[in-house]
Write an enzyme that holds these catalytic residues in place. Structure first.
Site, PDB file in Angstrom:
ATOM      1  N   ASP A  65       0.841  -1.194   0.000  1.00 46.68           N
ATOM      2  CA  ASP A  65       0.000   0.000   0.000  1.00 46.68           C
ATOM      3  C   ASP A  65       0.877   1.244   0.000  1.00 46.68           C
ATOM      4  O   ASP A  65       1.700   1.434   0.896  1.00 46.68           O
ATOM      5  CB  ASP A  65      -0.932  -0.014   1.213  1.00 46.68           C
ATOM      6  CG  ASP A  65      -2.139   0.889   1.002  1.00 46.68           C
ATOM      7  OD1 ASP A  65      -2.384   1.289  -0.157  1.00 46.68           O
ATOM      8  OD2 ASP A  65      -2.822   1.206   1.980  1.00 46.68           O
ATOM      9  N   HIS A  83      -4.228  13.641   1.275  1.00 55.54           N
ATOM     10  CA  HIS A  83      -4.440  12.785   2.442  1.00 55.54           C
ATOM     11  C   HIS A  83      -3.220  12.820   3.362  1.00 55.54           C
ATOM     12  O   HIS A  83      -3.344  12.981   4.583  1.00 55.54           O
ATOM     13  CB  HIS A  83      -4.723  11.343   1.998  1.00 55.54           C
ATOM     14  CG  HIS A  83      -4.675  10.343   3.106  1.00 55.54           C
ATOM     15  ND1 HIS A  83      -5.663  10.235   4.059  1.00 55.54           N
ATOM     16  CD2 HIS A  83      -3.751   9.394   3.428  1.00 55.54           C
ATOM     17  CE1 HIS A  83      -5.361   9.254   4.908  1.00 55.54           C
ATOM     18  NE2 HIS A  83      -4.200   8.734   4.554  1.00 55.54           N
ATOM     19  N   GLU A 123     -10.643   3.988   4.114  1.00 62.63           N
ATOM     20  CA  GLU A 123      -9.660   4.666   3.267  1.00 62.63           C
ATOM     21  C   GLU A 123     -10.007   4.370   1.811  1.00 62.63           C
ATOM     22  O   GLU A 123      -9.972   3.225   1.374  1.00 62.63           O
ATOM     23  CB  GLU A 123      -8.230   4.258   3.617  1.00 62.63           C
ATOM     24  CG  GLU A 123      -7.799   4.772   4.992  1.00 62.63           C
ATOM     25  CD  GLU A 123      -6.280   4.836   5.191  1.00 62.63           C
ATOM     26  OE1 GLU A 123      -5.559   4.102   4.507  1.00 62.63           O
ATOM     27  OE2 GLU A 123      -5.849   5.638   6.052  1.00 62.63           O
ATOM     28  N   GLU A 133      -9.291   4.196  -1.901  1.00 63.76           N
ATOM     29  CA  GLU A 133      -8.074   4.061  -2.699  1.00 63.76           C
ATOM     30  C   GLU A 133      -8.366   3.420  -4.052  1.00 63.76           C
ATOM     31  O   GLU A 133      -9.372   2.740  -4.227  1.00 63.76           O
ATOM     32  CB  GLU A 133      -7.038   3.181  -1.975  1.00 63.76           C
ATOM     33  CG  GLU A 133      -6.722   3.614  -0.557  1.00 63.76           C
ATOM     34  CD  GLU A 133      -5.447   3.007   0.012  1.00 63.76           C
ATOM     35  OE1 GLU A 133      -4.625   2.494  -0.782  1.00 63.76           O
ATOM     36  OE2 GLU A 133      -5.292   3.042   1.233  1.00 63.76           O
ATOM     37  N   ASP A 145      -9.262   0.437   2.299  1.00 65.55           N
ATOM     38  CA  ASP A 145      -8.215  -0.019   3.212  1.00 65.55           C
ATOM     39  C   ASP A 145      -8.646   0.323   4.636  1.00 65.55           C
ATOM     40  O   ASP A 145      -8.194   1.296   5.226  1.00 65.55           O
ATOM     41  CB  ASP A 145      -6.905   0.688   2.829  1.00 65.55           C
ATOM     42  CG  ASP A 145      -5.752   0.313   3.734  1.00 65.55           C
ATOM     43  OD1 ASP A 145      -5.698  -0.858   4.157  1.00 65.55           O
ATOM     44  OD2 ASP A 145      -4.911   1.183   4.018  1.00 65.55           O
ATOM     45  N   ARG A 169      -8.066   3.397  13.672  1.00 65.07           N
ATOM     46  CA  ARG A 169      -7.189   4.533  14.007  1.00 65.07           C
ATOM     47  C   ARG A 169      -6.640   4.470  15.423  1.00 65.07           C
ATOM     48  O   ARG A 169      -5.514   4.907  15.678  1.00 65.07           O
ATOM     49  CB  ARG A 169      -7.949   5.848  13.832  1.00 65.07           C
ATOM     50  CG  ARG A 169      -8.478   6.090  12.443  1.00 65.07           C
ATOM     51  CD  ARG A 169      -7.414   6.550  11.491  1.00 65.07           C
ATOM     52  NE  ARG A 169      -7.953   6.706  10.149  1.00 65.07           N
ATOM     53  CZ  ARG A 169      -7.245   6.496   9.040  1.00 65.07           C
ATOM     54  NH1 ARG A 169      -5.982   6.130   9.101  1.00 65.07           N
ATOM     55  NH2 ARG A 169      -7.801   6.652   7.867  1.00 65.07           N
ATOM     56  N   GLN A 192      -3.982   1.843  15.543  1.00 69.41           N
ATOM     57  CA  GLN A 192      -2.833   2.359  14.796  1.00 69.41           C
ATOM     58  C   GLN A 192      -2.014   3.361  15.616  1.00 69.41           C
ATOM     59  O   GLN A 192      -0.783   3.306  15.635  1.00 69.41           O
ATOM     60  CB  GLN A 192      -3.334   3.019  13.505  1.00 69.41           C
ATOM     61  CG  GLN A 192      -2.230   3.496  12.562  1.00 69.41           C
ATOM     62  CD  GLN A 192      -2.785   3.937  11.194  1.00 69.41           C
ATOM     63  OE1 GLN A 192      -3.973   3.808  10.934  1.00 69.41           O
ATOM     64  NE2 GLN A 192      -1.908   4.440  10.344  1.00 69.41           N
ATOM     65  N   LYS A 236      -4.511  -2.513  10.328  1.00 72.14           N
ATOM     66  CA  LYS A 236      -4.873  -2.710   8.928  1.00 72.14           C
ATOM     67  C   LYS A 236      -5.051  -4.179   8.564  1.00 72.14           C
ATOM     68  O   LYS A 236      -5.612  -4.469   7.497  1.00 72.14           O
ATOM     69  CB  LYS A 236      -3.757  -2.154   8.028  1.00 72.14           C
ATOM     70  CG  LYS A 236      -3.365  -0.711   8.285  1.00 72.14           C
ATOM     71  CD  LYS A 236      -4.202   0.253   7.473  1.00 72.14           C
ATOM     72  CE  LYS A 236      -3.585   1.639   7.472  1.00 72.14           C
ATOM     73  NZ  LYS A 236      -4.327   2.556   6.592  1.00 72.14           N
ATOM     74  N   THR A 296      -9.251  -5.778   4.029  1.00 75.12           N
ATOM     75  CA  THR A 296      -9.165  -4.786   2.951  1.00 75.12           C
ATOM     76  C   THR A 296     -10.164  -5.245   1.889  1.00 75.12           C
ATOM     77  O   THR A 296     -10.171  -6.423   1.523  1.00 75.12           O
ATOM     78  CB  THR A 296      -7.733  -4.753   2.368  1.00 75.12           C
ATOM     79  OG1 THR A 296      -6.804  -4.496   3.428  1.00 75.12           O
ATOM     80  CG2 THR A 296      -7.598  -3.680   1.292  1.00 75.12           C
ATOM     81  N   GLU A 319     -10.070  12.426   8.369  1.00 71.69           N
ATOM     82  CA  GLU A 319      -9.740  13.732   7.796  1.00 71.69           C
ATOM     83  C   GLU A 319     -10.939  14.674   7.832  1.00 71.69           C
ATOM     84  O   GLU A 319     -10.799  15.876   8.051  1.00 71.69           O
ATOM     85  CB  GLU A 319      -9.287  13.584   6.341  1.00 71.69           C
ATOM     86  CG  GLU A 319      -7.952  12.913   6.166  1.00 71.69           C
ATOM     87  CD  GLU A 319      -7.744  12.529   4.715  1.00 71.69           C
ATOM     88  OE1 GLU A 319      -7.407  13.392   3.909  1.00 71.69           O
ATOM     89  OE2 GLU A 319      -7.961  11.344   4.378  1.00 71.69           O
TER      90      GLU A 319
END
Lengths: 431, 431
Positions: free
Chosen positions: B133, B140, B209, B211, B243, B247, B250, B263, B267, B376
């Site tokens: 990835d 971002h 996420e 992508e 993805d 948070r 993480q 993660k 996915t 975000e």
């Protein structure tokens, strides 16, 4: 336990071991399963086809696994089967075997199935779906932390609470003996200059990382974590691993998402998978047994002796030179056991598959010349001396690196054999 | 270009697209290759078996690839073959097809090979060896950097010099429609307390996420980098990807080696692989064309229009509620093209294999409600409103997330279809 087969006393593949691998030879052009015993490989496909497993009814429905080009199908049969097969092969090879007719007194089958290791080509033992590298070598993490952040903040706050890990690159895992090209990549020629502008260069800080690694056998479904006290039954066995590291590429790229190009060019493993059962006699407590009380329950193993006392070492031989043993470490220098790593890996529901590989992280001791990487030993600037007087801060082209590890005593060693590779010059690329 | 087959004007699978996938159905229990066209899948195995490719001699020796359970073998045939097959299928489906006897006027083959998408099960299109990835979504990376480090140090010094990336988890990549369990893991209940002591908890900051991702077709040997201007020919095609990111897990785990448990649980990708050829009309310059001059030569593409103008969006539907489009972004918001990512990935000699997957990184715009993640948009604290008035900072159990993306205009869309999943509650685990 002695064998009717002559086994050199210093062999890592004594009768106490019986590691599994994948071989081919001039005589056996297709890849097949084998075990290593002394200076021989026993071709399990030939052995099975000639009725070698006649005294082990449980394996009869599964004999096809030994004709596969990887051990994935055999691994997926689960630990009780691996255990039975290993013990059966030990019983066949014992001097006082109860089944002498199977191999001891069966010269035609010996001729067909016992191949000198010197005539055999080793292959990757498993098809590796995913490769994960942990960072459970406490001393290595501390040493690296001191080099990067100083002694006060050497270990991150999370370090003792969870086995830190990153996903690695599976495609470039190769078997011992495969030469490795020094990688090219982006480095900072002058790390302290501002602004930071990279240059393109062959890696100048190519390093070794001495690790153990575990192959997964039994899979778990997505969404189904493996409890820590069941995790060992999901492990097929262990190999030695050299997680080659391009320190200068790593320093520039690794914030914020971790190492990528610094590691993706190659990882070398030994070809023979040593079952955990073979390592049972060498269990010892992990590096910091008291840390257990600080762990969240999902990481608390009932047993407290989850790591193994296996002396490890690596040597460097410069082109045309003599081997120099640079470091002597021990596999017991791990804060977390493989079952803890596996439980942590799956706690989110992540699914593991047969053939997945979990690296331990670099295994260093605390004393001089016990570090599992050159960077720790030389601090990136204080050269170590090779036997012929030449000096090394990092690896040079033409150097051959060999990792070794074996537990036990003469005549009864349980070891991995050589994890070896020679460094080839970087490719000259034109743009 | 119109078809004799009725294709809804808003379908992402117009005649201009022809994406490849793997399907099964009640009628076709084994997985086979297919293309999507309007509301139908064309079973390429049935099509090939009935002489559908009779007018394309070049593919004759390779018809077996369409009976495989993955597209890996088809992808490995290389871009010229994919291009020929796509253009041939377009010619068969065109209203003015030169070969009406193949399918247009062949009712029995239509009945056999054209399956309504509603009756088809989609599967992962490729067997994925390694998943990487990247982090090439400049906005971002900037937005996340501002949240974590403030606007002055939002982008790391390396960010514009190389496509930052990390190795991801291949085993837990699932196809659109697969429900996702909220992961459990270690989080800091109080991130500012000292000492930092984690708790075990279901993830409370589960995020999306948005992508794009590229599947590799032609492999490169270990030690042989792929030049940037040849890299596109190593790409089979693109999919949309979610993805999923935990948070809070993480934040606690990711220093120093990057995201792992945050993660590895799942996915999600779309099932239909859109060939780069289908996206040719939508090429635009990357987000910062002037950055090209700052790049090392191995990353400088001859072409400057390496990214694609594809409107992207994601919507959230709470259990029993209405869909709310939360964000509208565009695939052109990338600093690096997939060929640049692939060239960087292999510059060390890392080998890529057919079926390897390269994610772009989260694709955000610069305006409100154009971000590719909830973090975000909400900054982790300012809730967004769903259609029924309920609020979200992160995802809740029962939420269904759908990513979508299609380029072009009505009647000629080239799109990916839905990338969808529903969030199931975390498993209750006992220790």
């Amino acid at each position: 336990m002695t064998s009717w087969l002559q086994i050199p006393k210093n062999s890592p593949f004594s009768l106490a071991n019986i590691p599994f691998g994948i071989i081919s030879s001039a005589k056996v052009p297709s890849r097949v399963a084998a075990i290593a015993i002394g200076d021989y490989a026993l071709n399990l496909n030939a052995f099975a086809s000639s009725g070698g497993f006649s005294q082990l009814p449980a394996i009869q429905p599964h004999l096809g696994v030994f004709s596969q080009p990887t051990l994935n199908a055999f691994a997926a049969l689960g630990r009780p089967v691996h255990r039975q097969v290993r013990e059966y092969i030990q019983s066949i090879l014992r001097a006082d075997t109860p089944f002498p007719q199977v191999l001891k007194d069966n010269e035609p089958l010996q001729k067909e199935a016992l191949l000198p290791l010197s005539e055999v080509t080793n292959h990757l033992p498993m098809q590796i779906g995913d490769y994960t590298d942990f960072y459970a070598g406490l001393n290595h993490a501390y040493n690296l932390g001191v080099l990067l952040r100083g002694p006060d903040n050497a270990l991150q706050p999370n370090y003792k609470h969870l086995p830190v890990a990153y996903h690695g690159r599976a495609s470039s895992i190769v078997v011992s003996g495969t030469p490795i090209h020094r990688p090219n990549g982006q480095v900072l020629a002058n790390p302290t200059a501002t602004p930071k502008v990279p240059t393109f260069s062959p890696c100048k800080r190519l390093d070794i990382e001495l690790e153990l690694a575990a192959f997964v056998s039994t899979p778990n479904d997505m969404g189904k974590p493996v409890p820590v006290n069941e995790a060992e039954d999901h492990i097929f066995g262990l190999v030695l691993m050299n997680d080659w590291s391009a320190r200068d590429i790593q320093a520039w790229e690794y914030v914020p998402l971790g190492p990528f190009n610094a590691k993706n060019f190659a990882t070398t493993i030994t070809p023979w998978v040593v079952l955990v059962d073979a390592l049972e006699p060498f269990r010892v407590p992990s590096l910091d047994p008291e840390n257990r009380e600080n762990l969240l329950p999902y990481l608390r193993e009932k047993r407290t002796d989850g790591v193994f006392d296996i002396p490890l070492e690596f040597e460097i031989t410069n082109a045309g030179g003599q081997p120099t043993t640079v470091s002597r470490s021990n596999a017991k220098n791990l804060l977390f056991s493989f079952p803890q790593m596996l439980a942590h890996h799956t706690i989110t529901g992540c699914n593991l598959r047969p053939g997945d590989l979990l690296g331990s992280g670099t295994i260093s001791g605390t004393e001089p010349q016990t570090q599992g990487s050159m960077f720790e030993q030389t601090r990136g600037k204080e050269p170590l001396k090779l036997a012929d007087g030449s000096e090394r801060v990092f690896l040079e082209d033409g150097d051959t690196v060999v990792l070794r590890g074996k537990a036990g005593t003469e005549g009864n060693y349980v070891g991995f054999g050589d994890c070896s590779a020679t460094i080839l010059p970087a490719l000259k690329l034109e743009f």
